[in-house]
Design a protein around this motif. Structure first.
Motif, PDB file in Angstrom:
ATOM      1  N   ASN A  40       0.861  -1.149  -0.151  1.00 17.03           N
ATOM      2  CA  ASN A  40      -0.100   0.142  -0.089  1.00 17.03           C
ATOM      3  C   ASN A  40       0.992   1.212   0.115  1.00 17.03           C
ATOM      4  N   ALA A  41       2.136   1.137  -0.023  1.00 20.54           N
ATOM      5  CA  ALA A  41       2.970   2.393  -0.108  1.00 20.54           C
ATOM      6  C   ALA A  41       2.860   3.193  -1.495  1.00 20.54           C
ATOM      7  N   VAL A  42       3.253   4.391  -1.217  1.00 21.90           N
ATOM      8  CA  VAL A  42       3.179   5.168  -2.527  1.00 21.90           C
ATOM      9  C   VAL A  42       4.203   4.838  -3.434  1.00 21.90           C
ATOM     10  N   SER A  43       3.717   4.861  -4.781  1.00 18.53           N
ATOM     11  CA  SER A  43       4.988   4.219  -5.693  1.00 18.53           C
ATOM     12  C   SER A  43       6.175   4.881  -5.666  1.00 18.53           C
ATOM     13  N   GLU A  44       7.143   4.033  -5.717  1.00 20.99           N
ATOM     14  CA  GLU A  44       8.778   4.738  -5.748  1.00 20.99           C
ATOM     15  C   GLU A  44       8.883   5.430  -6.886  1.00 20.99           C
ATOM     16  N   LEU A  45       9.192   6.738  -7.200  1.00 22.61           N
ATOM     17  CA  LEU A  45       9.380   7.072  -8.333  1.00 22.61           C
ATOM     18  C   LEU A  45      10.941   7.629  -8.636  1.00 22.61           C
ATOM     19  N   VAL A  46      11.362   7.308 -10.076  1.00 24.47           N
ATOM     20  CA  VAL A  46      12.532   7.260 -10.295  1.00 24.47           C
ATOM     21  C   VAL A  46      12.679   8.572 -11.173  1.00 24.47           C
ATOM     22  N   VAL A  47      13.669   9.406 -11.207  1.00 27.22           N
ATOM     23  CA  VAL A  47      13.604  10.551 -11.911  1.00 27.22           C
ATOM     24  C   VAL A  47      15.213  10.702 -12.704  1.00 27.22           C
ATOM     25  N   THR A  48      15.304  11.584 -13.592  1.00 22.34           N
ATOM     26  CA  THR A  48      16.552  12.070 -13.913  1.00 22.34           C
ATOM     27  C   THR A  48      16.873  13.361 -13.867  1.00 22.34           C
ATOM     28  N   ALA A  49      16.296  14.067 -12.843  1.00 20.78           N
ATOM     29  CA  ALA A  49      16.556  15.291 -12.628  1.00 20.78           C
ATOM     30  C   ALA A  49      17.973  15.831 -12.686  1.00 20.78           C
ATOM     31  N   GLN A  50      18.870  15.066 -12.232  1.00 18.63           N
ATOM     32  CA  GLN A  50      20.417  15.196 -12.269  1.00 18.63           C
ATOM     33  C   GLN A  50      21.134  14.523 -13.435  1.00 18.63           C
ATOM     34  N   LYS A  51      20.254  14.404 -14.469  1.00 17.02           N
ATOM     35  CA  LYS A  51      20.729  13.502 -15.665  1.00 17.02           C
ATOM     36  C   LYS A  51      21.303  11.893 -15.405  1.00 17.02           C
ATOM     37  N   ARG A  52      20.919  11.573 -14.255  1.00 18.37           N
ATOM     38  CA  ARG A  52      21.074  10.199 -13.969  1.00 18.37           C
ATOM     39  C   ARG A  52      19.947   9.697 -12.996  1.00 18.37           C
ATOM     40  N   SER A  53      19.579   8.163 -13.193  1.00 20.03           N
ATOM     41  CA  SER A  53      18.586   7.604 -12.608  1.00 20.03           C
ATOM     42  C   SER A  53      18.700   7.534 -10.954  1.00 20.03           C
ATOM     43  N   GLU A  54      17.574   8.318 -10.196  1.00 21.59           N
ATOM     44  CA  GLU A  54      17.578   8.318  -8.585  1.00 21.59           C
ATOM     45  C   GLU A  54      16.192   8.302  -8.381  1.00 21.59           C
ATOM     46  N   ARG A  55      15.968   7.969  -6.958  1.00 21.11           N
ATOM     47  CA  ARG A  55      14.928   7.900  -6.318  1.00 21.11           C
ATOM     48  C   ARG A  55      14.640   9.612  -6.263  1.00 21.11           C
ATOM     49  N   LEU A  56      13.232   9.945  -6.507  1.00 24.80           N
ATOM     50  CA  LEU A  56      12.895  11.275  -6.151  1.00 24.80           C
ATOM     51  C   LEU A  56      13.020  11.742  -5.072  1.00 24.80           C
TER      52      LEU A  56
END
Length: 826
Positions: A40-56
């Motif tokens: 039931n956890a909030v979906s873990e989001l992966v972003v590239t805001a620093q031009k590498r894949s990281e947890r939000l």
């Protein structure tokens, strides 16, 4: 005072966020908080805001992430659809879809002049788009969208002083699947899309093909002459295709090729009259019934003698390659190469009345961008260091044609306005201002950003970027004035028996002779060349502390740069010593303006609670801008003002809460206090004699609501064997804000709320889905942008005496509703 207030507020906020992080670390041991199931956890989001894949939750940047599910639930097909889902984001469309512009935290500019570049950087699949407006088409199958708030000048470069919108479409898959979508809606709208993905050569080559076509009638009815046939305006006729080929050359090297093409053939975008003064009375005396008088402030009907037409073609090819090198711990080298070609032709009834006074022709009014870009990124990591270096190059050609054409009613109209001083035959139909501009731009940049893990919990992030910018501009002015009306009026006013020499035009003010010199003979046959070279150092420094995987705080400083350029318009010199720009009749051959720079400070916290069922992210920010670029419309022309100082500061909070496995809530708040400081430097520019912007010192920035609040929810639950039902609702509230450039009180948009929603059913495996949906469900009327009526502005400056002006606005979209059916094959 604003800066001191936010420095104090940020210091207090940092103490609060650190206390919250410490409290959170203790709260994990309290009974009951661990009872929630992990599923039931909030979906873990992966972003590239620093031009590498990281947890939000690990990224020290304020990022609003819109997932594929969120985008599908809200029928997001273009950048303009993001506004309802994102606090602190506004978007407006002016005279054409190509002049659509996005603003973040109240910061942006006006896009009617292509010489000004956007303050919000737009990237689609890693490719920088030089103007926001070219990307408001059907974007295809979306993977996610990240909205990065605040300056991003290190990794994303110039022209990101307000933030970045980063769009990622779906890549080819090595599993076969196909999707068909059909939609019908009100305003006789219909359309659909088809996509296909799968392997061509097992594990080596895969494709993804996407095609869409959408049609819709206009939502602005037209009052027109009996002999004309103008359709309802602001319709939609869009075709787009996006095709990809992914090649895995080896396990360590892959390249994705993309070819896309979009075409729009719309009757867009038209403005409507919403408040009248003395010009309406005068015009209706000359041409009865051509202007509504009186007019409702909620008027949504256009008065036109010819239709608007907006023809857009946007196309490009690109290749993105990733190579896991055998060096530096298998560091990854990425290359993104692209060529884009975008052209827009626009035309229509410029004065917005039934009288044919001024118009433009799409055959001669155009803007075309051609851009080649190359970016290289090399990144890797060790136990204590995440590093990356990069190089960016772009070459851009910009061609712009402007032909403001006299209509047959212009002469008689100005004859009456001048009490007979201007001859009725003094402005021959078909003549006017005919200007063309050709600009060439080269831009190169090198950058680096590193994250040093000082301890397992404390990290220091630092980055630098240097950008070289070169622009050349050739301008050709071919004004046509066979009646010599301006010269004759000037001679009569001065008593001179001979023609007025070119050099004497600096002695005459537009405020007095502007109407007579609507076609300024001083520009006839004038050709100019200009050149601009700039260099800018930007960068960032951040300190980040992780309490654990669920709580992090950070503080950051960033410096950004918005490149300078040239005003692509007929610009004239100031009138008199210390006067405001563009107030005389003498041509200004130097139309350049300097780069805009920003220093930004931010304190933030990212936390997760209740076994990650609740995510809360907060930030305090302060951004100070120097040489702020503002493009203002004065009723007859666009004037570029360089404002010494502008500021924005405030706070943001975003969160998501998985209430149950079926119900998820999300929301966000942006409080942005924007201002043009009322100091001596700003007053010297904005309150110079003849200035149109004398009200700006001490005022808020335009298009910048103080409060921006979003709230949404998604509910999904089985309704019968094999089928799930779902409901999605999203709302956005914006407090009142100014929708003109000059702070005229008559251009204020009161606070309003927009609500979108959808309800439907889908099979468990999502092979079939049916939904009904609506945007702006309560049919909220609101104005996007307001301006002084063309040749219907008698007050000088316009805001000094509103009763002497007519006011026009571009209305927002009304309620749209429809039904969508999807079928998937796998």
């Amino acid at each position: 005072m604003l800066q001191k207030k936010y420095v104090f507020g940020c210091a207090s906020g940092l103490a609060l966020t650190m206390a919250a992080g410490g409290a959170f670390a203790q709260a994990q041991t309290l009974p009951g908080l661990a009872a929630a199931a992990d599923s039931n956890a909030v979906s873990e989001l992966v972003v590239t805001a620093q031009k590498r894949s990281e947890r939000l939750q690990d990224v020290p940047v304020v990022v609003t992430v819109l997932t594929e599910a969120k985008l599908e639930a809200n029928n997001v097909r273009s950048v303009s659809d993001l506004v309802t889902l994102t606090p602190g984001l506004t978007s407006t469309t002016n005279g054409s879809e190509g002049t659509t512009i996005a603003r973040i935290r109240g910061v942006g500019n006006v896009a009617d002049n292509p010489g000004l570049e956007d303050a919000v950087g737009l990237y689609i699949d890693g490719i920088y788009r030089p103007r926001n407006g070219v990307s408001f088409n059907d974007l295809g199958e979306l993977n996610d969208i990240e909205i990065l708030k605040g300056p991003q000048g290190t990794l994303f470069g110039k022209n990101t002083i307000a933030g970045v919108i980063q769009i990622t479409t779906k890549r080819p898959s090595f599993t076969y699947s196909a999707l068909g979508e059909a939609t019908v809606q009100n305003y006789n709208g219909y359309g659909g899309s088809v996509s296909l993905t799968g392997p061509v050569v097992a594990d080596k080559v895969a494709i993804r093909l996407y095609v869409a076509d959408r049609e819709r009638d206009g939502y602005i009815p037209v009052v027109q002459a009996p002999t004309t046939h103008i359709p309802d305006q602001n319709d939609e006729h869009v075709f787009t295709t996006r095709d990809q080929l992914l090649v895995n050359f080896t396990d360590d090297l892959d390249v994705n090729f993309i070819a896309d093409y979009s075409r729009r053939r719309d009757h867009c975008c038209v403005a409507v009259d919403y408040q009248n003064g003395s010009p309406a009375t005068v015009q209706n005396e000359v041409f009865p019934g051509t202007v509504p008088n009186p007019v409702s402030p909620r008027n949504n009907t256009a008065f036109l003698n010819r239709s608007t037409l907006d023809l857009i073609t946007d196309q490009g090819i690109s290749a993105e390659g990733h190579w896991k090198t055998p060096w530096l711990g298998n560091a990854v080298l990425t290359s993104i190469t692209a060529y884009r070609d975008s052209k827009e032709n626009t035309g229509g009834d410029t004065d917005g009345t039934l009288a044919d006074i001024i118009d433009t022709n799409p055959a001669t009014n155009f803007t075309r961008f051609r851009q080649f870009s190359e970016e290289l990124q090399y990144r890797g990591s060790t136990a204590r260091l995440n590093w990356q270096v990069g190089f960016f190059y772009s070459h851009e050609l910009l061609d712009n044609g402007v032909f403001l054409q006299n209509g047959p009613a212009l002469g008689p109209y100005l004859n009456v306005l001048s009490a007979g001083a201007l001859p009725a035959n003094g402005f021959p139909a078909g003549e006017g201002a005919m200007d063309t501009f050709h600009q060439r731009e080269h831009s190169e940049a090198i950058y680096t950003q590193e994250e040093f893990k000082l301890t397992d919990q404390l990290s220091l992030i630092g980055g630098l970027r240097y950008t070289w910018e070169h622009k050349d501009l050739n301008s050709e002015y071919a004004n046509n004035d066979t009646a010599n009306t301006c010269a004759n009026v000037l001679q009569a006013a001065t008593g001179s028996p001979t023609p007025i020499p070119f050099s004497a035009f600096g002695n005459f003010s537009k405020a007095i002779f502007g109407t007579a010199c609507l076609v300024n003979p001083a520009f006839k046959g004038l050709n100019t060349t200009q050149s601009l070279d700039e260099g800018a150092l930007t960068g960032t420094a951040k300190l980040q502390y992780k309490f654990n995987d669920e709580a992090m705080v950070y503080g950051s400083y960033s410096r950004g740069n918005l490149v300078g350029g040239f005003n692509l318009a007929e610009v004239t010199t100031p009138f008199g010593p210390g006067g405001a720009p563009n107030t005389s009749l003498a041509p200004q051959t130097d139309t350049s303006f300097p780069a805009e720079n920003v220093n930004a400070y931010e304190l933030g916290a990212k936390t997760q609670w209740l076994d990650r069922r609740l995510a809360l992210n907060a930030a305090l920010f302060f951004q100070s801008y120097r040489d702020h670029q503002l493009n203002a419309f004065t009723g007859t022309q666009f004037v570029e003002f360089t404002i010494p100082e502008a500021q924005t500061g405030g706070a943001e909070l975003e969160g998501a809460f998985a209430v149950t496995p079926d119900l998820t809530l999300n929301g966000g708040v942006t409080y942005a206090e924007t201002t043009y400081p009322s100091d001596a430097k700003n007053k010297a520019v904005l309150q110079a004699p003849g200035s149109e912007l004398f009200l700006l010192p001490g005022s808020r920035l335009s298009y910048a609501p103080l409060w921006s609040i979003t709230l949404g929810g998604s509910y999904k639950h089985p309704v019968t064997e094999g089928w799930d039902g779902f409901v999605n609702v999203d709302a956005k509230y914006s407090s009142s804000y100014q929708i003109g450039s000059d702070e005229d009180p008559n251009k204020n948009q009161p606070g309003f709320a927009l609500v979108n929603g959808s309800v439907g059913v889908t099979t468990h495996d999502k092979r079939l889905e049916f939904s009904v949906w609506g945007t702006n469900l309560f049919n909220q009327f609101y104005k996007q942008t307001a301006f002084d009526g063309v040749l219907q502005t008698f007050s000088t400056p316009p805001a000094a005496n509103p009763g002497m002006n007519n006011y026009y606005a571009f209305p927002g979209e009304p309620r749209f509703y429809g039904a969508t059916f999807k079928v998937r094959f796998e």
